[in-house]
Scaffold this motif. Sequence first.
Motif, mmCIF file in Angstrom:
data_model
loop_
_atom_site.group_PDB
_atom_site.id
_atom_site.type_symbol
_atom_site.label_atom_id
_atom_site.label_comp_id
_atom_site.label_asym_id
_atom_site.label_seq_id
_atom_site.Cartn_x
_atom_site.Cartn_y
_atom_site.Cartn_z
ATOM 1 N N ILE A 222 55.011 25.035 41.839
ATOM 2 C CA ILE A 222 54.196 23.964 41.299
ATOM 3 C C ILE A 222 54.682 22.633 41.852
ATOM 4 O O ILE A 222 55.862 22.478 42.188
ATOM 5 N N ARG A 223 53.772 21.703 42.012
ATOM 6 C CA ARG A 223 54.119 20.341 42.395
ATOM 7 C C ARG A 223 53.718 19.445 41.223
ATOM 8 O O ARG A 223 52.562 19.021 41.119
ATOM 9 N N PRO A 224 54.664 19.171 40.305
ATOM 10 C CA PRO A 224 54.312 18.520 39.037
ATOM 11 C C PRO A 224 53.629 17.167 39.177
ATOM 12 O O PRO A 224 52.672 16.882 38.461
ATOM 13 N N ARG A 225 54.108 16.324 40.079
ATOM 14 C CA ARG A 225 53.546 14.979 40.182
ATOM 15 C C ARG A 225 52.083 15.008 40.608
ATOM 16 O O ARG A 225 51.262 14.237 40.102
ATOM 17 N N GLN A 226 51.738 15.880 41.553
ATOM 18 C CA GLN A 226 50.357 15.980 42.018
ATOM 19 C C GLN A 226 49.521 16.936 41.165
ATOM 20 O O GLN A 226 48.336 17.090 41.406
ATOM 21 N N LYS A 227 50.177 17.602 40.203
ATOM 22 C CA LYS A 227 49.482 18.571 39.334
ATOM 23 C C LYS A 227 48.819 19.670 40.154
ATOM 24 O O LYS A 227 47.677 20.049 39.922
ATOM 25 N N LEU A 228 49.562 20.204 41.113
ATOM 26 C CA LEU A 228 49.044 21.241 41.989
ATOM 27 C C LEU A 228 49.852 22.523 41.833
ATOM 28 O O LEU A 228 51.078 22.497 41.792
ATOM 29 N N ALA A 229 49.140 23.641 41.749
ATOM 30 C CA ALA A 229 49.767 24.960 41.722
ATOM 31 C C ALA A 229 49.590 25.603 43.093
ATOM 32 O O ALA A 229 48.492 25.591 43.656
ATOM 33 N N PHE A 230 50.673 26.165 43.631
ATOM 34 C CA PHE A 230 50.639 26.861 44.918
ATOM 35 C C PHE A 230 50.472 28.358 44.647
ATOM 36 O O PHE A 230 51.283 28.954 43.929
ATOM 37 N N ILE A 231 49.455 28.936 45.227
ATOM 38 C CA ILE A 231 49.162 30.346 44.979
ATOM 39 C C ILE A 231 49.031 31.067 46.317
ATOM 40 O O ILE A 231 48.172 30.732 47.138
ATOM 41 N N LYS A 232 49.893 32.039 46.548
ATOM 42 C CA LYS A 232 49.815 32.856 47.750
ATOM 43 C C LYS A 232 48.966 34.094 47.453
ATOM 44 O O LYS A 232 48.947 34.588 46.328
ATOM 45 N N PHE A 233 48.292 34.593 48.472
ATOM 46 C CA PHE A 233 47.489 35.796 48.274
ATOM 47 C C PHE A 233 47.464 36.645 49.541
ATOM 48 O O PHE A 233 47.649 36.147 50.651
ATOM 49 N N ASP A 234 47.284 37.928 49.339
ATOM 50 C CA ASP A 234 47.076 38.856 50.447
ATOM 51 C C ASP A 234 46.246 40.022 49.930
ATOM 52 O O ASP A 234 46.078 40.195 48.720
ATOM 53 N N GLY A 235 45.727 40.800 50.844
ATOM 54 C CA GLY A 235 44.903 41.907 50.401
ATOM 55 C C GLY A 235 44.436 42.769 51.546
ATOM 56 O O GLY A 235 44.705 42.502 52.725
ATOM 57 N N LEU A 236 43.734 43.817 51.178
ATOM 58 C CA LEU A 236 43.224 44.780 52.143
ATOM 59 C C LEU A 236 41.706 44.915 52.008
ATOM 60 O O LEU A 236 41.160 44.896 50.906
ATOM 61 N N ILE A 237 41.063 45.035 53.151
ATOM 62 C CA ILE A 237 39.637 45.353 53.196
ATOM 63 C C ILE A 237 39.589 46.798 53.655
ATOM 64 O O ILE A 237 39.777 47.097 54.828
ATOM 65 N N THR A 238 39.381 47.706 52.721
ATOM 66 C CA THR A 238 39.657 49.110 53.004
ATOM 67 C C THR A 238 38.457 50.044 52.972
ATOM 68 O O THR A 238 38.593 51.189 53.375
ATOM 69 N N LYS A 239 37.320 49.575 52.475
ATOM 70 C CA LYS A 239 36.195 50.500 52.380
ATOM 71 C C LYS A 239 34.877 49.758 52.350
ATOM 72 O O LYS A 239 34.835 48.529 52.272
ATOM 73 N N THR A 240 33.796 50.492 52.412
ATOM 74 C CA THR A 240 32.468 49.921 52.296
ATOM 75 C C THR A 240 31.738 50.597 51.160
ATOM 76 O O THR A 240 31.950 51.782 50.883
ATOM 77 N N ASP A 241 30.891 49.839 50.496
ATOM 78 C CA ASP A 241 30.014 50.373 49.458
ATOM 79 C C ASP A 241 28.603 50.482 50.011
ATOM 80 O O ASP A 241 28.261 49.864 51.016
ATOM 81 N N ALA A 242 27.761 51.241 49.329
ATOM 82 C CA ALA A 242 26.355 51.312 49.707
ATOM 83 C C ALA A 242 25.706 49.959 49.450
ATOM 84 O O ALA A 242 26.114 49.218 48.559
ATOM 85 N N PRO A 243 24.686 49.573 50.224
ATOM 86 C CA PRO A 243 24.032 48.286 50.008
ATOM 87 C C PRO A 243 23.387 48.222 48.637
ATOM 88 O O PRO A 243 22.936 49.231 48.103
#
Length: 321
Positions: A222-243
Amino acid sequence: MTFNRIYSGVFALLVSLSICAATIAEPISLAPCYEKGTIIRYTSKSITRQKTVVELMDIDEKASIHTTSEMIIIVDNVNSNGQIAFTWTLNHVAITVDGKIPGIEGKIDYDSRRSKPGDSRISSLFSRIANKPIKVVVDKSGKVVGFNLPGQSTVVNPDDPLASLVRGFASPQAFEQLPMFITSGAPVPAKVRSKWSRKTSLEMPSGVGSLVTDQNFNFSRIRPRQKLAFIKFDGLITKTDAPSSTASPPSLALIGADLKVNKGTIKGELLWDFVTGQLDSAESEVTLETSLSSLLGQMELTQNMVSTVKRVQEHKREKTR
């Protein structure tokens, strides 16, 4: 005397760190907050490097796609069910392609600030969405449940790669890719080191299915003075669904096509303004390798996209939190 000064300095430092630690440990809300009258301006930039191979047509093409855009988003209404009505305007759009995209003839170098509708076919297509207010309604998780673009039917053509490219800038899928609701599903309240997951689906424009992304989020600091939260993310694109039942019809060449994801990853970091409940900025990288079996034979597409979104200006709102 010197010892006392050193001791006092160390003690003051420890007190300061304790106060800072207490501030950081304090739970905060990461929930999106969009009130009637909110006006937000974002800029977005991306570079996509891709390779397309189509066996039967002897196609093996590479291209780099550079895009920039500036958008204004106005909150028109928020109802009791959490649905939010937006007016979304693409104030500026620019796209340059180095290389060749199969199915698209000619050089692509478009900028809405200097191009006129009659300059080229891509200028004519973009003139139907650039600076045209788009009415969007989303639910509380950010899923688009209503979308109205004047003249949209003249832009959408599943057999036209150029029209599909333009549609990527102004469609329900394009709006959902803005990380305005990316913190939906976070713990309430959240603390540093809080983690959560989120599953999203992106419908492919050719009507061949949907890409499903499983993302993991980590509230890292967190950066308290700027009131900002830092959020890291990652993920997988692993499949397809029917339209879905509302998916656009596929191109004639893609009827019965089978889309597979051979490799798909996403990673990045976002800064969340936890006072206004809005995205401050985000950067991400997506790597996607897909194969498609169709009437045209085996098609393979490799893409790497690096993109950024930045809130550049915040205006006054009718209400404050």
